[in-house]
Motif scaffolding. Structure first.
Motif, PDB file in Angstrom:
ATOM      1  N   GLY A  50      10.911  63.997  43.424  1.00  0.00           N
ATOM      2  CA  GLY A  50      11.517  62.779  42.908  1.00  0.00           C
ATOM      3  C   GLY A  50      12.733  63.054  42.049  1.00  0.00           C
ATOM      4  O   GLY A  50      13.639  63.794  42.435  1.00  0.00           O
ATOM      5  N   ALA A  51      12.764  62.489  40.841  1.00  0.00           N
ATOM      6  CA  ALA A  51      13.908  62.665  39.951  1.00  0.00           C
ATOM      7  C   ALA A  51      14.087  64.107  39.509  1.00  0.00           C
ATOM      8  O   ALA A  51      15.199  64.529  39.176  1.00  0.00           O
ATOM      9  CB  ALA A  51      13.743  61.762  38.723  1.00  0.00           C
ATOM     10  N   PRO A  72      19.094  69.181  39.086  1.00  0.00           N
ATOM     11  CA  PRO A  72      19.230  70.269  38.093  1.00  0.00           C
ATOM     12  C   PRO A  72      19.755  69.776  36.752  1.00  0.00           C
ATOM     13  O   PRO A  72      19.330  70.242  35.698  1.00  0.00           O
ATOM     14  CB  PRO A  72      20.221  71.238  38.757  1.00  0.00           C
ATOM     15  N   GLY A  73      20.687  68.821  36.789  1.00  0.00           N
ATOM     16  CA  GLY A  73      21.223  68.299  35.539  1.00  0.00           C
ATOM     17  C   GLY A  73      20.162  67.599  34.712  1.00  0.00           C
ATOM     18  O   GLY A  73      20.116  67.743  33.483  1.00  0.00           O
ATOM     19  N   LEU A  74      19.291  66.840  35.370  1.00  0.00           N
ATOM     20  CA  LEU A  74      18.217  66.164  34.650  1.00  0.00           C
ATOM     21  C   LEU A  74      17.250  67.175  34.055  1.00  0.00           C
ATOM     22  O   LEU A  74      16.803  67.027  32.912  1.00  0.00           O
ATOM     23  CB  LEU A  74      17.477  65.212  35.590  1.00  0.00           C
ATOM     24  N   ARG A 130      23.477  59.143  34.980  1.00  0.00           N
ATOM     25  CA  ARG A 130      24.482  59.814  35.801  1.00  0.00           C
ATOM     26  C   ARG A 130      23.872  60.881  36.705  1.00  0.00           C
ATOM     27  O   ARG A 130      24.399  61.161  37.778  1.00  0.00           O
ATOM     28  CB  ARG A 130      25.543  60.459  34.890  1.00  0.00           C
ATOM     29  N   HIS A 131      22.793  61.496  36.271  1.00  0.00           N
ATOM     30  CA  HIS A 131      22.239  62.628  37.024  1.00  0.00           C
ATOM     31  C   HIS A 131      21.004  62.278  37.844  1.00  0.00           C
ATOM     32  O   HIS A 131      20.562  63.091  38.647  1.00  0.00           O
ATOM     33  CB  HIS A 131      21.906  63.780  36.065  1.00  0.00           C
ATOM     34  N   ALA A 132      20.430  61.094  37.625  1.00  0.00           N
ATOM     35  CA  ALA A 132      19.239  60.726  38.397  1.00  0.00           C
ATOM     36  C   ALA A 132      19.601  60.575  39.870  1.00  0.00           C
ATOM     37  O   ALA A 132      20.549  59.869  40.206  1.00  0.00           O
ATOM     38  CB  ALA A 132      18.663  59.418  37.872  1.00  0.00           C
ATOM     39  N   PRO A 133      18.872  61.237  40.774  1.00  0.00           N
ATOM     40  CA  PRO A 133      19.119  61.033  42.206  1.00  0.00           C
ATOM     41  C   PRO A 133      18.955  59.565  42.566  1.00  0.00           C
ATOM     42  O   PRO A 133      18.185  58.838  41.926  1.00  0.00           O
ATOM     43  CB  PRO A 133      18.044  61.894  42.877  1.00  0.00           C
ATOM     44  N   ALA A 134      19.672  59.117  43.565  1.00  0.00           N
ATOM     45  CA  ALA A 134      19.620  57.715  43.968  1.00  0.00           C
ATOM     46  C   ALA A 134      18.185  57.283  44.222  1.00  0.00           C
ATOM     47  O   ALA A 134      17.405  57.982  44.862  1.00  0.00           O
ATOM     48  CB  ALA A 134      20.452  57.507  45.233  1.00  0.00           C
ATOM     49  N   GLY A 135      17.845  56.120  43.663  1.00  0.00           N
ATOM     50  CA  GLY A 135      16.521  55.563  43.878  1.00  0.00           C
ATOM     51  C   GLY A 135      15.454  56.085  42.938  1.00  0.00           C
ATOM     52  O   GLY A 135      14.276  55.794  43.133  1.00  0.00           O
ATOM     53  N   THR A 136      15.840  56.839  41.911  1.00  0.00           N
ATOM     54  CA  THR A 136      14.835  57.418  40.997  1.00  0.00           C
ATOM     55  C   THR A 136      15.119  57.118  39.535  1.00  0.00           C
ATOM     56  O   THR A 136      14.581  57.780  38.654  1.00  0.00           O
ATOM     57  CB  THR A 136      14.759  58.951  41.167  1.00  0.00           C
ATOM     58  N   ALA A 176      24.217  58.873  44.374  1.00  0.00           N
ATOM     59  CA  ALA A 176      24.810  57.967  45.328  1.00  0.00           C
ATOM     60  C   ALA A 176      25.196  56.664  44.651  1.00  0.00           C
ATOM     61  O   ALA A 176      24.676  56.275  43.629  1.00  0.00           O
ATOM     62  CB  ALA A 176      23.833  57.696  46.467  1.00  0.00           C
ATOM     63  N   ALA A 177      26.123  55.960  45.278  1.00  0.00           N
ATOM     64  CA  ALA A 177      26.549  54.675  44.734  1.00  0.00           C
ATOM     65  C   ALA A 177      25.379  53.724  44.670  1.00  0.00           C
ATOM     66  O   ALA A 177      24.653  53.536  45.609  1.00  0.00           O
ATOM     67  CB  ALA A 177      27.653  54.092  45.606  1.00  0.00           C
ATOM     68  N   SER A 178      25.247  53.104  43.505  1.00  0.00           N
ATOM     69  CA  SER A 178      24.114  52.204  43.316  1.00  0.00           C
ATOM     70  C   SER A 178      24.310  51.396  42.068  1.00  0.00           C
ATOM     71  O   SER A 178      24.796  51.887  41.065  1.00  0.00           O
ATOM     72  CB  SER A 178      22.808  53.001  43.201  1.00  0.00           C
ATOM     73  N   SER A 179      23.921  50.138  42.097  1.00  0.00           N
ATOM     74  CA  SER A 179      24.047  49.295  40.922  1.00  0.00           C
ATOM     75  C   SER A 179      23.085  49.697  39.831  1.00  0.00           C
ATOM     76  O   SER A 179      23.170  49.220  38.714  1.00  0.00           O
ATOM     77  CB  SER A 179      23.783  47.830  41.306  1.00  0.00           C
ATOM     78  N   GLU A 180      22.154  50.592  40.119  1.00  0.00           N
ATOM     79  CA  GLU A 180      21.212  50.996  39.087  1.00  0.00           C
ATOM     80  C   GLU A 180      21.789  52.071  38.200  1.00  0.00           C
ATOM     81  O   GLU A 180      21.218  52.415  37.185  1.00  0.00           O
ATOM     82  CB  GLU A 180      19.924  51.524  39.722  1.00  0.00           C
ATOM     83  N   ASN A 181      22.937  52.650  38.576  1.00  0.00           N
ATOM     84  CA  ASN A 181      23.488  53.758  37.814  1.00  0.00           C
ATOM     85  C   ASN A 181      24.684  53.334  36.982  1.00  0.00           C
ATOM     86  O   ASN A 181      25.154  52.214  37.042  1.00  0.00           O
ATOM     87  CB  ASN A 181      23.837  54.919  38.739  1.00  0.00           C
ATOM     88  N   ASP A 182      25.182  54.293  36.194  1.00  0.00           N
ATOM     89  CA  ASP A 182      26.194  54.038  35.168  1.00  0.00           C
ATOM     90  C   ASP A 182      27.444  53.388  35.739  1.00  0.00           C
ATOM     91  O   ASP A 182      28.148  53.986  36.548  1.00  0.00           O
ATOM     92  CB  ASP A 182      26.550  55.393  34.526  1.00  0.00           C
TER      93      ASP A 182
END
Length: 422
Positions: free
Chosen positions: A209-210, A214-216, A328-334, A401-407
């Protein structure tokens, strides 16, 4: 600065923002007050401090396990389908504990474990909602700082509510009332249009999952030590207070720590910060570690209260900046799971700090105890410095990935193109 503080009011006037923030804080009251409520209830039932500590520890461990698991379920199935059933399950478990009594060990331990395990990840859920509620660039960062400040208020007011309920009714009633409030807070959030409409971005199936980011992982490693520093202060302050006025002084020291964090977070969130947040976090953690060092002077009670407030000043800014980096570092959807991992790591770190400071204080007194937060802060900074390349986004592309859930504030940072989201 006045214009900066006006940004808080602007956010609160945004549709749904005040409801989501208030509902989340009320919904988290059972978790914020669980330790003190459990201890007071066990003592009222005639149980030992050892039993009270063991039950509180079971709750904490179960909560640390449950937060990222429930956060992943929120990312997969949405907020209402996970948050509300979890809140109900946690409240029912804690009510069962309150009604059966602490003396029934065969029931008490599973009950508090279930209450901790099913505590809904409202904190991570709120941070996942901010980008969809606040459309203006720059507001999300301010909301993160406001969130960190509100947490300090909650952790200050929460114990007062427990003692108020105990004095008005009983320790059993306090447990039940706070968990009813928790369910009402969760209802307030999950019935809101932003929560019902929110959907996580499409995610790549992966068992980590998240944690595959590596950044997280680097950020979590650093924040483990920030938690250790905070947990160790609460223990080191006990022998100091014993020699300088007793429980009243200890209460003032803890209040000053929270007040310093509240003030620091309020000022930090009142302005927009240039540059990448990863570099800013290194500076904030360095300042946090430096501000722990004056505690070693151990002056008189009044001066020590002031130094403790100074020690808390950069805590909330560190947390607020970390929220941005997680996003910023969370993979898309996590994103909800990623925020929940930060909460869990910080909580585990505080528990480790509390446990580690005990033997240190036993061996060297308060002076050695106050050395622990400084060392932990330095270790956190070393982790951030050692993992600088991992935390820095690769040139020319976003971390997720582009997503409205991210920064949504990526436009101000030159390494992202206008179509990328971090």
């Amino acid at each position: 600065m006045a214009a900066g503080f006006a940004g808080y009011l602007e956010i609160l006037r945004t549709r749904h923002a005040a409801r989501l923030l208030t509902g989340t804080l009320v919904g988290r009251l059972p978790n914020a007050t669980a330790a003190i409520a459990i201890v007071l209830f066990v003592r009222a039932e005639g149980g030992t401090y050892s039993l009270a500590g063991a039950l509180a520890a079971v709750y904490g461990v179960a909560n640390a396990v449950g937060q990222p698991v429930l956060g992943r379920l929120v990312d997969l199935y949405g907020q209402p389908r996970v948050q509300l059933p979890a809140a109900l399950a946690a409240a029912l478990a804690m009510t069962a504990f309150a009604l059966t009594g602490a003396g029934q060990g065969a029931l008490a331990y599973p009950a508090v474990a279930a209450a901790g395990l099913f505590t809904p990840p409202l904190e991570g859920g709120l941070r996942a909602l901010w980008p969809s509620v606040l459309r203006k660039e720059g507001q999300v960062h301010t909301a993160y700082a406001m969130d960190a400040v509100a947490q300090e208020v909650m952790f200050t007011v929460g114990p007062l509510l427990v003692t108020l309920c105990v004095s008005l009714w009983s320790a059993r009633a306090a447990l039940i009332v706070l968990n009813v409030l928790g369910v009402l807070g969760a209802l307030c959030v999950v019935l809101s249009p932003p929560s019902r409409a929110w959907r996580s971005a499409p995610r790549e199936a992966h068992w980590l999952g998240a944690l595959r980011s590596p950044g997280l992982l680097a950020l979590l490693a650093a924040f483990l030590f920030v938690g250790v520093a905070l947990g160790s202060i609460t223990v080191a302050a006990v022998p100091y207070a014993d020699g300088h006025g007793g429980d009243a002084v200890y209460g003032w020291l803890m209040a000053a720590l929270g007040l310093g964090a509240l003030a620091g977070g309020a000022v930090y969130g009142a302005r927009q910060w240039a540059g990448v947040p990863e570099r800013r976090l290194r500076a904030l953690v360095a300042l946090l570690a430096v501000c722990y060092l004056p505690l070693l002077l151990m002056p008189g009670a009044v001066a020590m209260v002031a130094l403790t407030a100074l020690a808390g000043v950069f805590l909330a800014p560190c947390i607020a900046c970390a929220f941005v980096i997680v996003d910023r570092h969370a993979p898309a959807g996590t994103v909800t799971e990623a925020f929940s991992w930060l909460v869990t790591t910080f909580t585990v770190g505080a528990s480790v700090g509390t446990g580690a400071a005990g033997p240190v204080v036993q061996a060297g007194g308060a002076l050695w105890g106050f050395a622990v937060p400084g060392v932990a802060g330095a270790l956190s900074l070393l982790v951030l410095l050692a993992t600088g390349r991992v935390l820095a986004a690769p040139a020319g592309r976003a971390v997720v990935a582009a997503s409205s859930e991210n920064d949504p504030n990526r436009a101000a940072e030159p390494r992202f193109s206008s179509g990328d989201r971090a």
